[in-house]
Design a protein around this motif. Structure first.
Motif, mmCIF file in Angstrom:
data_model
loop_
_atom_site.group_PDB
_atom_site.id
_atom_site.type_symbol
_atom_site.label_atom_id
_atom_site.label_comp_id
_atom_site.label_asym_id
_atom_site.label_seq_id
_atom_site.Cartn_x
_atom_site.Cartn_y
_atom_site.Cartn_z
ATOM 1 N N PRO A 90 105.762 90.682 16.512
ATOM 2 C CA PRO A 90 104.674 89.703 16.618
ATOM 3 C C PRO A 90 103.474 90.219 17.395
ATOM 4 O O PRO A 90 102.325 89.899 17.058
ATOM 5 C CB PRO A 90 105.344 88.518 17.319
ATOM 6 C CG PRO A 90 106.777 88.610 16.891
ATOM 7 C CD PRO A 90 107.068 90.090 16.847
ATOM 8 N N LEU A 100 100.783 92.063 15.285
ATOM 9 C CA LEU A 100 100.170 91.402 14.137
ATOM 10 C C LEU A 100 98.647 91.483 14.122
ATOM 11 O O LEU A 100 98.039 91.690 13.068
ATOM 12 C CB LEU A 100 100.597 89.932 14.091
ATOM 13 C CG LEU A 100 101.995 89.657 13.537
ATOM 14 C CD1 LEU A 100 102.326 88.176 13.659
ATOM 15 C CD2 LEU A 100 102.107 90.102 12.085
ATOM 16 N N ILE A 123 96.982 92.935 10.843
ATOM 17 C CA ILE A 123 96.245 92.041 9.942
ATOM 18 C C ILE A 123 94.808 92.516 9.769
ATOM 19 O O ILE A 123 94.266 92.564 8.654
ATOM 20 C CB ILE A 123 96.286 90.600 10.481
ATOM 21 C CG1 ILE A 123 97.699 90.028 10.345
ATOM 22 C CG2 ILE A 123 95.276 89.715 9.747
ATOM 23 C CD1 ILE A 123 97.889 88.699 11.041
ATOM 24 N N PHE A 165 102.207 93.518 4.170
ATOM 25 C CA PHE A 165 101.814 92.128 3.965
ATOM 26 C C PHE A 165 101.822 91.745 2.489
ATOM 27 O O PHE A 165 101.288 92.463 1.645
ATOM 28 C CB PHE A 165 100.415 91.864 4.536
ATOM 29 C CG PHE A 165 100.363 91.901 6.028
ATOM 30 C CD1 PHE A 165 100.741 90.788 6.779
ATOM 31 C CD2 PHE A 165 99.954 93.043 6.697
ATOM 32 C CE1 PHE A 165 100.707 90.824 8.166
ATOM 33 C CE2 PHE A 165 99.921 93.088 8.079
ATOM 34 C CZ PHE A 165 100.304 91.975 8.813
ATOM 35 N N THR A 214 99.739 84.037 16.830
ATOM 36 C CA THR A 214 99.128 85.133 17.564
ATOM 37 C C THR A 214 97.609 85.044 17.458
ATOM 38 O O THR A 214 97.074 84.321 16.614
ATOM 39 C CB THR A 214 99.584 86.500 17.015
ATOM 40 O OG1 THR A 214 99.165 86.612 15.640
ATOM 41 C CG2 THR A 214 101.101 86.639 17.080
ATOM 42 N N THR A 262 101.815 83.420 11.099
ATOM 43 C CA THR A 262 102.323 84.432 10.180
ATOM 44 C C THR A 262 103.836 84.371 10.067
ATOM 45 O O THR A 262 104.534 84.245 11.080
ATOM 46 C CB THR A 262 101.912 85.838 10.662
ATOM 47 O OG1 THR A 262 100.502 85.876 10.898
ATOM 48 C CG2 THR A 262 102.285 86.899 9.637
ATOM 49 N N ILE A 289 107.114 86.470 9.474
ATOM 50 C CA ILE A 289 107.588 87.849 9.522
ATOM 51 C C ILE A 289 109.058 87.869 9.117
ATOM 52 O O ILE A 289 109.895 87.249 9.778
ATOM 53 C CB ILE A 289 107.459 88.457 10.937
ATOM 54 C CG1 ILE A 289 106.062 88.222 11.519
ATOM 55 C CG2 ILE A 289 107.773 89.950 10.903
ATOM 56 C CD1 ILE A 289 105.930 88.663 12.963
ATOM 57 N N ALA A 291 105.685 90.498 5.145
ATOM 58 C CA ALA A 291 105.118 89.460 6.012
ATOM 59 C C ALA A 291 104.028 88.710 5.250
ATOM 60 O O ALA A 291 103.441 89.234 4.298
ATOM 61 C CB ALA A 291 104.549 90.085 7.279
ATOM 62 N N VAL A 334 100.641 85.980 5.951
ATOM 63 C CA VAL A 334 99.760 85.169 6.793
ATOM 64 C C VAL A 334 99.662 83.791 6.153
ATOM 65 O O VAL A 334 99.215 83.647 5.013
ATOM 66 C CB VAL A 334 98.365 85.801 6.932
ATOM 67 C CG1 VAL A 334 97.439 84.884 7.716
ATOM 68 C CG2 VAL A 334 98.468 87.162 7.616
#
Length: 336
Positions: free
Chosen positions: A188, A191, A195, A209, A262, A312, A314, A323, A325
């Motif tokens: 985490p 991220l 991202i 992702f 996050t 998100t 995971i 993963a 979003v």
């Protein structure tokens, strides 16, 4: 705890069992079933959580009506407070009223936690300015010490395309808070950078992702189109992570993964390519208002810090999935 009828065992058998840790039925003792500890209960009751949400809504509406930035410190904590303070400055500068917000039909996901800090997730439908929002909002409330009030830390609303959960709950209804990335595809804490790299570098289909509307359609396509539009006016746009919020909230899902909340701050640099070109902030835009020039501004360059918050999913490494979003928000918090 149930009790059973004593069982008579021959003396020879009792002698053979004498060295065992537990003797069953020797002499006149009566065996008892081994006690099983009860499952850990949620740290906060649903009634307490509901009271926290109701109090927050009332105080938040009062603070917003008065444009009371200082008052936000009593009801929110970063990263949400950082975003709220910037939005309040923008609304005040543009002379925009902040609509009343009320959380309705709330239900809660509450971890079993020892001591403090402690936190919980509220899932509700918001009524904004008298109009019910079409999607649910996910809010994190956080309490640092027994002497502190619960403060709102995150508020995110997924698009209608994204499904959240289900969360893993024990027989007492308690969720599991996750503090490490052990066994997960991504930690985490990683991220924010992952991202940002995904949509800035155009890594769709090339990294960890899966496609999602918030990440690829809104963030990814929005960034590409913004960079192209600025480029046609002789201005370059670069974006890089400047800081990652230390506070992370993650809850175990029924499949062993987590849903993580996050935040990251990214810095945009708008720079004119030539002496004849200029970077500009549109009149009435949030960026212009944050700079204190609501009528618009032009310069050779601008540096803009933007706070991005994410929810998100995971998965575990073993799942073979990616993963995703589920929701994000972005707020300009500084313009120079």
């Amino acid at each position: 705890m149930s009790r059973h009828r004593p069982l008579r065992v021959p003396a020879a058998v009792c002698w053979l069992l004498a060295g065992a840790a537990i003797l069953t039925g020797c002499g006149t003792s009566t065996p008892t079933a081994e006690a099983t500890p009860p499952p850990a209960a949620p740290t906060v009751t649903t009634a307490q959580a509901a009271a926290v949400v109701k109090a927050y809504d009332q105080q938040n509406n009062a603070v917003n009506a008065a444009y009371d930035e200082a008052g936000l410190t009593g009801i929110e904590t970063p990263p949400l407070r950082t975003s709220s303070q910037a939005l309040m400055t923008i609304s005040k500068t543009l002379r925009q009223r902040i609509p009343r917000i009320t959380s309705t039909a709330a239900h809660f996901v509450i971890p079993a936690q020892r001591g403090y800090p402690r936190w919980f997730l509220s899932i509700s439908q918001r009524v904004i300015g008298g109009v019910p929002a079409p999607q649910l909002t996910y809010d994190i409330y956080y309490q640092e010490t027994p002497a502190d009030h619960f403060l709102a830390a995150f508020a995110l609303t997924p698009t209608e395309q994204e499904t959240v959960g289900p969360f893993a709950l024990n027989s007492a209804g308690a969720a599991t808070s996750v503090s490490s990335g052990a066994g997960l595809l991504l930690a985490p804490t990683d991220l924010g950078r992952a991202i940002t790299s995904h949509y800035v570098r155009g890594l769709r289909g090339k990294d960890g992702f899966a496609y999602s509307a918030p990440l690829d359609d809104v963030l990814g396509n929005g960034f590409v189109l913004g960079r192209q539009a600025l480029g046609s006016r002789g201005v370059t746009l670069t974006r890089a992570v400047s800081s990652v919020a230390p506070q992370v909230f993650a809850l175990r899902t029924a499949d062993g993964g987590v849903v993580a909340f996050t935040a990251v701050t990214v810095t945009d640099r708008l720079v004119a390519k030539t002496a004849k070109a200029t970077a500009s902030l549109r009149a009435g835009s949030n960026d212009a208002a944050l700079l204190g020039k609501p009528a618009g501004a032009t310069a050779g360059s601008f540096t803009i810090d933007r706070l991005e918050m994410f929810m998100t999913y995971i998965p575990t490494k073993a799942s073979g999935t990616k993963a995703k979003v589920l929701a994000y928000s972005e707020t300009g918090v500084s313009v120079k």
